[in-house]
Design a protein around this motif. Structure first.
Motif, short mmCIF file in Angstrom:
data_model
loop_
_atom_site.label_atom_id
_atom_site.label_comp_id
_atom_site.label_asym_id
_atom_site.label_seq_id
_atom_site.Cartn_x
_atom_site.Cartn_y
_atom_site.Cartn_z
N GLU A 1 -7.45 0.60 -2.12
CA GLU A 1 -6.38 -0.17 -1.48
C GLU A 1 -6.35 0.07 0.03
N LEU A 2 -6.54 1.32 0.44
CA LEU A 2 -6.59 1.63 1.86
C LEU A 2 -7.78 0.94 2.51
N LEU B 1 -3.72 9.63 1.51
CA LEU B 1 -4.60 8.46 1.43
C LEU B 1 -5.93 8.83 2.07
N THR B 2 -7.01 8.51 1.38
CA THR B 2 -8.35 8.83 1.88
C THR B 2 -9.25 7.61 1.74
N LEU C 1 0.82 -1.21 0.00
CA LEU C 1 0.00 0.00 0.00
C LEU C 1 0.85 1.26 0.00
N LEU C 2 1.91 1.25 0.79
CA LEU C 2 2.74 2.43 0.96
C LEU C 2 3.95 2.45 0.03
N LEU D 1 -7.72 -1.79 5.55
CA LEU D 1 -8.40 -1.55 6.83
C LEU D 1 -9.43 -2.65 7.11
N LYS D 2 -10.16 -3.06 6.09
CA LYS D 2 -11.16 -4.11 6.25
C LYS D 2 -10.49 -5.42 6.66
N LYS D 3 -9.43 -5.80 5.97
CA LYS D 3 -8.75 -7.07 6.28
C LYS D 3 -8.12 -7.03 7.67
N THR D 4 -7.57 -5.89 8.05
CA THR D 4 -6.99 -5.76 9.38
C THR D 4 -8.06 -5.87 10.46
#
Length: 103
Positions: free
Chosen positions: A74-75, A68-69, A43-44, A79-82
């Motif tokens: 991708e963000l 990033l917003t 991502l980064l 966030l969902k998977k985390t």
């Protein structure tokens, strides 16, 4: 525990739940952290030698700066998977977890 009631029964259930969470975390932490690290590196576009803490600091900085917003697919995927990985540890019986895992 079945013989306990009232305050003692309550504390026994709380202790049992805490121990369950700790055991799930111990089982999942390494693989969850490895997956999170890989997602953040991608991502980064970051150096893979950075620690998970360093990568999360970079992520926070990019979110704060507006680089990033929530419009970033991708963000949002990261966030969902985390969040799902953490829910599997904290609330494995959460009703929406099954649906989230299917998606």
């Amino acid at each position: 525990m079945p013989e306990l009631s009232g305050r003692s029964g309550f504390h026994a259930r709380v202790a049992s739940n805490v121990l369950g969470t700790i055991l799930r975390d111990l089982d999942a932490r390494e693989s969850n952290d490895t997956r999170e690290h890989a997602r953040l590196v991608a991502l980064l576009d970051a150096d893979p030698s950075l620690s998970l803490d360093e990568l999360n600091a970079k992520l926070r900085q990019k979110i704060r700066s507006g680089e990033l917003t929530i419009q970033s697919a991708e963000l949002m995927d990261h966030l969902k998977k985390t969040a799902i990985d953490q829910l599997k540890v904290d609330q494995p019986n959460y009703s929406a977890l099954t649906k989230a895992l299917e998606e």
